[in-house]
Design a protein around this motif. Structure first.
Motif, PDB file in Angstrom:
ATOM      1  N   ARG A  55      21.014  19.451  24.970  1.00 42.02           N
ATOM      2  CA  ARG A  55      20.139  19.140  23.840  1.00 42.02           C
ATOM      3  C   ARG A  55      19.773  20.415  23.059  1.00 42.02           C
ATOM      4  O   ARG A  55      19.832  20.449  21.827  1.00 42.02           O
ATOM      5  CB  ARG A  55      18.875  18.453  24.328  1.00 42.02           C
ATOM      6  N   LYS A  56      19.451  21.474  23.786  1.00 43.34           N
ATOM      7  CA  LYS A  56      19.109  22.739  23.119  1.00 43.34           C
ATOM      8  C   LYS A  56      20.316  23.315  22.388  1.00 43.34           C
ATOM      9  O   LYS A  56      20.190  23.875  21.298  1.00 43.34           O
ATOM     10  CB  LYS A  56      18.594  23.731  24.139  1.00 43.34           C
ATOM     11  N   GLY A  57      21.470  23.217  22.965  1.00 38.70           N
ATOM     12  CA  GLY A  57      22.677  23.730  22.302  1.00 38.70           C
ATOM     13  C   GLY A  57      22.974  22.989  21.020  1.00 38.70           C
ATOM     14  O   GLY A  57      23.345  23.586  20.001  1.00 38.70           O
ATOM     15  N   ASN A  58      22.806  21.707  21.006  1.00 35.39           N
ATOM     16  CA  ASN A  58      23.049  20.926  19.798  1.00 35.39           C
ATOM     17  C   ASN A  58      22.037  21.266  18.701  1.00 35.39           C
ATOM     18  O   ASN A  58      22.363  21.356  17.522  1.00 35.39           O
ATOM     19  CB  ASN A  58      22.976  19.428  20.129  1.00 35.39           C
ATOM     20  N   ALA A  59      20.797  21.474  19.131  1.00 32.48           N
ATOM     21  CA  ALA A  59      19.770  21.820  18.143  1.00 32.48           C
ATOM     22  C   ALA A  59      20.049  23.185  17.511  1.00 32.48           C
ATOM     23  O   ALA A  59      19.907  23.393  16.295  1.00 32.48           O
ATOM     24  CB  ALA A  59      18.401  21.812  18.794  1.00 32.48           C
ATOM     25  N   LYS A  60      20.456  24.141  18.271  1.00 35.39           N
ATOM     26  CA  LYS A  60      20.768  25.485  17.756  1.00 35.39           C
ATOM     27  C   LYS A  60      21.967  25.464  16.833  1.00 35.39           C
ATOM     28  O   LYS A  60      22.014  26.133  15.791  1.00 35.39           O
ATOM     29  CB  LYS A  60      21.017  26.418  18.931  1.00 35.39           C
ATOM     30  N   ALA A  61      22.946  24.711  17.177  1.00 34.70           N
ATOM     31  CA  ALA A  61      24.139  24.622  16.331  1.00 34.70           C
ATOM     32  C   ALA A  61      23.802  24.004  14.981  1.00 34.70           C
ATOM     33  O   ALA A  61      24.288  24.417  13.928  1.00 34.70           O
ATOM     34  CB  ALA A  61      25.215  23.802  17.042  1.00 34.70           C
ATOM     35  N   GLY A  62      22.931  23.055  14.934  1.00 31.88           N
ATOM     36  CA  GLY A  62      22.541  22.425  13.677  1.00 31.88           C
ATOM     37  C   GLY A  62      21.773  23.385  12.781  1.00 31.88           C
ATOM     38  O   GLY A  62      21.957  23.436  11.558  1.00 31.88           O
ATOM     39  N   THR A  63      20.935  24.170  13.311  1.00 27.14           N
ATOM     40  CA  THR A  63      20.167  25.147  12.527  1.00 27.14           C
ATOM     41  C   THR A  63      21.064  26.213  11.941  1.00 27.14           C
ATOM     42  O   THR A  63      20.936  26.609  10.772  1.00 27.14           O
ATOM     43  CB  THR A  63      19.097  25.808  13.439  1.00 27.14           C
ATOM     44  N   THR A  64      22.034  26.677  12.655  1.00 26.43           N
ATOM     45  CA  THR A  64      22.964  27.706  12.181  1.00 26.43           C
ATOM     46  C   THR A  64      23.825  27.181  11.040  1.00 26.43           C
ATOM     47  O   THR A  64      24.101  27.867  10.061  1.00 26.43           O
ATOM     48  CB  THR A  64      23.866  28.179  13.313  1.00 26.43           C
ATOM     49  N   GLY A  65      24.212  25.997  11.014  1.00 25.07           N
ATOM     50  CA  GLY A  65      25.060  25.422   9.948  1.00 25.07           C
ATOM     51  C   GLY A  65      24.304  25.329   8.635  1.00 25.07           C
ATOM     52  O   GLY A  65      24.833  25.596   7.555  1.00 25.07           O
ATOM     53  N   LYS A  66      23.058  24.955   8.660  1.00 26.85           N
ATOM     54  CA  LYS A  66      22.267  24.850   7.435  1.00 26.85           C
ATOM     55  C   LYS A  66      22.056  26.212   6.790  1.00 26.85           C
ATOM     56  O   LYS A  66      22.117  26.375   5.578  1.00 26.85           O
ATOM     57  CB  LYS A  66      20.918  24.198   7.747  1.00 26.85           C
ATOM     58  N   ALA A  67      21.812  27.230   7.561  1.00 28.03           N
ATOM     59  CA  ALA A  67      21.572  28.569   7.001  1.00 28.03           C
ATOM     60  C   ALA A  67      22.822  29.174   6.423  1.00 28.03           C
ATOM     61  O   ALA A  67      22.787  29.904   5.434  1.00 28.03           O
ATOM     62  CB  ALA A  67      20.992  29.482   8.082  1.00 28.03           C
TER      63      ALA A  67
END
Length: 222
Positions: free
Chosen positions: A184-196
């Protein structure tokens, strides 16, 4: 019994009679012989001799092993009956009566000895059965103790296995929860990096396009 006869007042006469009739001379004097009892006429009914004959016939129906136990008193009773017949044939009713009493005493002695032997055999059988029961009971107790010990060991082993199974289940559940949390934490981090990274890339591409277009415009004016 024989002891009652020995204590009776007729002791002297019976002893004398027995001494006489159990010797060859006495036997001849009283007409006695060594013929089997079946060849001797029966004693008069109601006399001790008749009672002795009834007892002897009863004893004759017992097994051979039992008859061997009382063979001696039976033989004495038969001899006394034979001598009594000889005394009665000689007209000596007094000695015949005494010999009939002696035969009855011997026959009763044989009967009592046989009863005692049978009672002893019964007691021996009962004692043997008691020993066998005691042995079986002791074996049952030992078997019960062994069964209880095996049951205790099996119960302890079952508890150990169940505890190990619970620990393994808890460890597996914790590992699965940790894996899910990490995913769950890995998916959340990956989503934040794509937006930036989207806007920054577009700005750099726009700047590069402007820089490229400037020299092209100057060359065309020349």
């Amino acid at each position: 019994m024989l002891f009652r006869l020995l204590r009776s007042p007729l002791l002297a006469s019976v002893a004398l009679c027995a001494l006489m009739v159990f010797t060859p001379e006495g036997a001849q004097a009283h007409g006695g012989d060594e013929r089997p009892l079946t060849q001797i006429p029966p004693a008069p009914r109601g006399t001790d001799g008749a009672k002795a004959e009834d007892l002897l016939r009863e004893l004759a129906t017992r097994p051979a092993a039992a008859q061997r136990v009382v063979a001696e008193p039976i033989e004495h009773a038969r001899r006394a009956l034979a001598r009594a017949h000889g005394a009665r044939a000689a007209g000596d009713q007094t000695h015949a009566h005494q010999l009939h009493g002696l035969a009855l005493e011997w026959a009763e002695t044989a009967r009592d000895l046989l009863r005692a032997a049978e009672a002893e055999k019964t007691m021996q059988d009962a004692a043997q059965q008691a020993r066998e029961v005691t042995t079986k009971l002791e074996r049952a107790r030992v078997l019960l103790a062994e069964t209880q010990a095996r049951l205790a060991r099996a119960t302890t082993e079952l508890e150990r296995v169940e505890a190990a199974a619970r620990e393994a289940s808890q460890a597996a559940a914790a590992s699965e929860a940790a894996r899910i949390e990490a995913s769950r934490k890995g998916n959340a981090k990956a989503g934040t990096t794509g937006k930036a990274g989207g806007p920054k890339g577009a700005t750099k591409q726009g700047a590069a396009g402007k820089e490229t277009s400037k020299p092209a415009a100057k060359g065309g004016g020349r």
